[in-house]
Design a protein around this motif. Sequence first.
Motif, PDB file in Angstrom:
ATOM      1  N   SER A  58     -53.459 -12.770   1.447  1.00 37.90           N
ATOM      2  CA  SER A  58     -52.864 -12.796   0.113  1.00 37.90           C
ATOM      3  C   SER A  58     -53.331 -11.583  -0.678  1.00 37.90           C
ATOM      4  O   SER A  58     -54.353 -10.967  -0.355  1.00 37.90           O
ATOM      5  CB  SER A  58     -53.243 -14.080  -0.634  1.00 37.90           C
ATOM      6  OG  SER A  58     -54.644 -14.133  -0.846  1.00 37.90           O
ATOM      7  N   LEU A  59     -52.569 -11.240  -1.715  1.00 39.44           N
ATOM      8  CA  LEU A  59     -52.936 -10.143  -2.607  1.00 39.44           C
ATOM      9  C   LEU A  59     -53.720 -10.710  -3.785  1.00 39.44           C
ATOM     10  O   LEU A  59     -53.291 -11.664  -4.429  1.00 39.44           O
ATOM     11  CB  LEU A  59     -51.682  -9.429  -3.122  1.00 39.44           C
ATOM     12  CG  LEU A  59     -50.696  -8.903  -2.068  1.00 39.44           C
ATOM     13  CD1 LEU A  59     -49.481  -8.295  -2.755  1.00 39.44           C
ATOM     14  CD2 LEU A  59     -51.368  -7.881  -1.170  1.00 39.44           C
ATOM     15  N   ARG A  60     -54.878 -10.098  -4.057  1.00 36.61           N
ATOM     16  CA  ARG A  60     -55.731 -10.574  -5.147  1.00 36.61           C
ATOM     17  C   ARG A  60     -55.664  -9.602  -6.329  1.00 36.61           C
ATOM     18  O   ARG A  60     -55.597  -8.374  -6.146  1.00 36.61           O
ATOM     19  CB  ARG A  60     -57.176 -10.717  -4.661  1.00 36.61           C
ATOM     20  CG  ARG A  60     -58.119 -11.345  -5.700  1.00 36.61           C
ATOM     21  CD  ARG A  60     -59.491 -11.601  -5.100  1.00 36.61           C
ATOM     22  NE  ARG A  60     -59.415 -12.565  -3.998  1.00 36.61           N
ATOM     23  CZ  ARG A  60     -59.362 -13.875  -4.171  1.00 36.61           C
ATOM     24  NH1 ARG A  60     -59.373 -14.391  -5.384  1.00 36.61           N
ATOM     25  NH2 ARG A  60     -59.313 -14.669  -3.114  1.00 36.61           N
ATOM     26  N   HIS A  61     -55.681 -10.156  -7.534  1.00 36.70           N
ATOM     27  CA  HIS A  61     -55.679  -9.340  -8.749  1.00 36.70           C
ATOM     28  C   HIS A  61     -56.911  -8.439  -8.736  1.00 36.70           C
ATOM     29  O   HIS A  61     -58.022  -8.887  -8.448  1.00 36.70           O
ATOM     30  CB  HIS A  61     -55.690 -10.235  -9.987  1.00 36.70           C
ATOM     31  CG  HIS A  61     -55.248  -9.553 -11.228  1.00 36.70           C
ATOM     32  ND1 HIS A  61     -56.037  -8.637 -11.911  1.00 36.70           N
ATOM     33  CD2 HIS A  61     -54.084  -9.646 -11.950  1.00 36.70           C
ATOM     34  CE1 HIS A  61     -55.396  -8.216 -12.972  1.00 36.70           C
ATOM     35  NE2 HIS A  61     -54.204  -8.806 -13.031  1.00 36.70           N
TER      36      HIS A  61
ATOM     37  N   ASP B  54     -52.320  -5.325 -11.236  1.00 37.77           N
ATOM     38  CA  ASP B  54     -52.255  -4.785  -9.877  1.00 37.77           C
ATOM     39  C   ASP B  54     -52.928  -5.752  -8.894  1.00 37.77           C
ATOM     40  O   ASP B  54     -54.027  -6.264  -9.160  1.00 37.77           O
ATOM     41  CB  ASP B  54     -52.959  -3.427  -9.801  1.00 37.77           C
ATOM     42  CG  ASP B  54     -52.227  -2.356 -10.594  1.00 37.77           C
ATOM     43  OD1 ASP B  54     -50.995  -2.476 -10.739  1.00 37.77           O
ATOM     44  OD2 ASP B  54     -52.892  -1.420 -11.073  1.00 37.77           O
ATOM     45  N   TYR B  55     -52.263  -5.975  -7.783  1.00 33.93           N
ATOM     46  CA  TYR B  55     -52.794  -6.853  -6.743  1.00 33.93           C
ATOM     47  C   TYR B  55     -52.952  -6.049  -5.452  1.00 33.93           C
ATOM     48  O   TYR B  55     -52.181  -5.118  -5.179  1.00 33.93           O
ATOM     49  CB  TYR B  55     -51.829  -8.019  -6.481  1.00 33.93           C
ATOM     50  CG  TYR B  55     -51.763  -9.039  -7.593  1.00 33.93           C
ATOM     51  CD1 TYR B  55     -52.374 -10.282  -7.454  1.00 33.93           C
ATOM     52  CD2 TYR B  55     -51.076  -8.767  -8.782  1.00 33.93           C
ATOM     53  CE1 TYR B  55     -52.312 -11.227  -8.474  1.00 33.93           C
ATOM     54  CE2 TYR B  55     -51.009  -9.699  -9.801  1.00 33.93           C
ATOM     55  CZ  TYR B  55     -51.632 -10.929  -9.632  1.00 33.93           C
ATOM     56  OH  TYR B  55     -51.563 -11.865 -10.649  1.00 33.93           O
ATOM     57  N   GLN B  56     -53.920  -6.441  -4.656  1.00 37.90           N
ATOM     58  CA  GLN B  56     -54.101  -5.746  -3.386  1.00 37.90           C
ATOM     59  C   GLN B  56     -54.788  -6.649  -2.354  1.00 37.90           C
ATOM     60  O   GLN B  56     -55.425  -7.649  -2.691  1.00 37.90           O
ATOM     61  CB  GLN B  56     -54.943  -4.482  -3.556  1.00 37.90           C
ATOM     62  CG  GLN B  56     -56.442  -4.735  -3.738  1.00 37.90           C
ATOM     63  CD  GLN B  56     -57.269  -3.463  -3.646  1.00 37.90           C
ATOM     64  OE1 GLN B  56     -56.806  -2.390  -4.005  1.00 37.90           O
ATOM     65  NE2 GLN B  56     -58.477  -3.597  -3.174  1.00 37.90           N
ATOM     66  N   ASP B  57     -54.621  -6.271  -1.118  1.00 31.77           N
ATOM     67  CA  ASP B  57     -55.367  -6.839  -0.002  1.00 31.77           C
ATOM     68  C   ASP B  57     -55.695  -5.696   0.932  1.00 31.77           C
ATOM     69  O   ASP B  57     -55.035  -4.645   0.920  1.00 31.77           O
ATOM     70  CB  ASP B  57     -54.553  -7.919   0.724  1.00 31.77           C
ATOM     71  CG  ASP B  57     -55.390  -8.681   1.752  1.00 31.77           C
ATOM     72  OD1 ASP B  57     -56.634  -8.725   1.601  1.00 31.77           O
ATOM     73  OD2 ASP B  57     -54.809  -9.219   2.713  1.00 31.77           O
TER      74      ASP B  57
END
Length: 214
Positions: free
Chosen positions: A141-144, A202-205
């Motif tokens: 999942s992408l986390r903030h 912005d979200y990222q993994d």
Amino acid sequence: MKGSVVANDLTQPGIAIVPNPGQARKDGQAAPPFENLTIIVPSNQFAPAGTYRDEVNLRMFQIVDGVPRQTGEDVPLAIVVDIPARAQINLAGTSSPVFGELGGSGLEFGELEPGKERQAFIQVRATAPVTLALSSENNGSLRHRIEKNAPTVPYSLTVDGRSVDLASGPKRLDRAPSQGLGAENYRMVARILDVTGRVAGDYQDVITIIVEPR
């Protein structure tokens, strides 16, 4: 692999004559003749991992009245080359660096929407079959980037047409890339799932991909 060969400087069958007149010792007696033999395996060859063997027969002649006559028996010389199992990985088709991190590549989604997809290609060169080990920093999942406790954005991932569920932990895929200088390309697709009620930002993994020769 049956039929695979590694060339050396004695690949062409035939007879090589190496003259050696011998050397004189200080006491005036003839010293036993000797030769240093060097076997060269040219670079830029790509062969499957394994042990390769060739055999050369060494035969000594004595020149008597200008005529070569064999003296002694043939001596077999084994040439053995070991090709280790190795693998190299590269990512192609990625859209941007991962927030400036060195050695990484990224998939830039822009504004997140359900169903939005991005793809890249995992390029593998190997001398043996490989295992691709994939893991996710945030369990698929992408986390903030700032609000670490905010709900994450799940995504699906497929590699070479196979679904890879990183939510349940690291996954391993066995593959047998073509063994040559050309890379085998495995398509990787990430697809955004639910974004309902997510905090703006912005979200990222970070996905780690390791290739291991088998």
